[in-house]
Enzyme design. Structure first.
Site, short mmCIF file in Angstrom:
data_model
loop_
_atom_site.label_atom_id
_atom_site.label_comp_id
_atom_site.label_asym_id
_atom_site.label_seq_id
_atom_site.Cartn_x
_atom_site.Cartn_y
_atom_site.Cartn_z
N CYS A 139 -3.28 7.10 -0.91
CA CYS A 139 -1.49 6.72 -0.51
C CYS A 139 -1.23 8.20 -0.31
CB CYS A 139 -0.52 6.64 -1.72
SG CYS A 139 -0.72 4.57 -2.46
N HIS A 198 6.30 9.27 -0.16
CA HIS A 198 5.14 8.18 -0.31
C HIS A 198 6.45 7.60 -1.39
CE1 HIS A 198 2.84 5.02 -1.76
NE2 HIS A 198 1.99 5.21 -2.91
N ASN A 230 5.06 -0.76 -2.47
CA ASN A 230 4.24 0.76 -2.17
C ASN A 230 2.68 -0.43 -0.58
OD1 ASN A 230 1.96 2.62 -1.82
ND2 ASN A 230 1.93 2.49 -4.05
#
Length: 320
Positions: free
Chosen positions: A111, A247, A277
């Site tokens: 990520c 993020h 996500n």
């Protein structure tokens, strides 16, 4: 020489999956998911896959930048979910968009991938090795998720975001990149297991596994520390930052980071409600939405920060 984003683009998975949809396949509910994550729905890709979404986002970024794909010198793809071990996903993007003059390779940092890839692009621009670079974050996490595991399947979605960057004599760009491999087992997705005719084992693929509590504690500690370090080193006050673009892993993580930095939540835009996500894609997707909505103005000081498997984390302070 500094690095400036001159164009953005994004592409989400083609199919919308709501919390109510997931409640039909695992023991969960819309309220359970929303109160713990902030997610209401996510997008899953049914045809495009990682490279297809990445190519769509890349074309839109080139169009937004006012350039042709042939003008690109380099393509950097941040992904954890390529369609092949080789060729790399960046080469697939090159072929799909016709960027015939670009070198191309992938970066794997989960990520945090987009933040690491953007800092890599900056280094290439400063060195003079390349002039126009496409940086893409794309992941198809739905193919790594165990859809019977409530603790992970509700969190993730598929998507891609891209930016075109060029060097600029004016502006600012500074970054920090961090890793702690000793905690690698907190967030994993195994590739093919070891197997061949000698040991008699058949190679198998694993599912994504995450220790959610450990990831949460890691993120709310390391992200504000990293951002504070970056601002202190560059002698920039928090009041000078227009947006913190983090993020999009969990609404509660972002709220906790804002609280630790003692900054208003209004400076932390979120779109996790619609996408979940999407790993390396979350930051560039959000950047594209903000850019196209006119929320980013020339000269704005923004902070980008990612965190994820590795464990990896990092932050960028840059001028829009």
């Amino acid at each position: 020489m500094m690095t400036r984003i001159i164009g953005t683009g994004s592409c989400a998975g083609e199919s919308i999956v709501t919390n109510e949809d997931l409640a039909q396949i695992v023991e969960t509910s819309d309220e359970w998911i929303r109160t713990r994550t902030g997610i209401r729905e996510r997008r899953l890709t049914t045809e495009l896959g990682t490279s297809g979404m990445a190519a769509e986002a890349s074309m839109r970024a080139c169009e937004n930048a006012g350039i042709r794909p042939e003008e690109l010198d380099l393509i950097l793809l941040a992904t954890s979910t390529p369609e092949y071990c080789f060729p790399n996903g960046a080469c697939q993007i090159q072929a799909k968009i016709g960027a015939v003059n670009a070198a191309a390779f992938d970066i794997s940092a989960a990520c945090t991938g987009f933040v690491f890839a953007l800092q890599t692009a900056h280094s290439f621009l400063v060195s003079g090795a390349f002039r126009t670079i496409l940086v893409v974050g794309a992941d198809d996490l739905s193919k790594t998720v165990d859809w019977k595991d409530r603790s992970t399947c509700v969190l993730f979605g598929d998507g891609a975001g891209a930016v075109v960057v060029k060097g600029d004599e004016k502006g600012s760009f500074h970054g920090i990149m961090k890793a702690d491999g000793s905690r690698s087992q907190v967030l994993t997705c195994r590739a093919r297991t070891e197997g061949n005719f000698r040991n008699g084992k058949t190679p198998e693929l694993g599912y994504l596994h995450m220790d959610g509590q450990e990831v949460f504690k890691f993120a709310v500690k390391k992200v504000p520390e990293c951002i504070s370090q970056l601002l202190e080193e560059q002698q920039v006050e928090k009041e000078e930052i227009r947006y913190y673009i983090l993020h999009q892993a969990n609404e509660r993580i972002i709220e906790s980071v804002a609280k630790r930095l003692k900054e208003p939540l209004e400076k932390f835009p979120m779109n996790i409600q619609q996408y979940g996500n999407t790993s390396a894609a979350t930051i560039p997707i959000l950047l594209d939405e903000m850019n196209r909505a006119g929320k980013l103005n020339r000269g704005d000081q923004i902070v980008l920060s990612g965190f994820g498997g590795g464990l990896t984390w990092g932050a960028i302070l840059m001028e829009w």
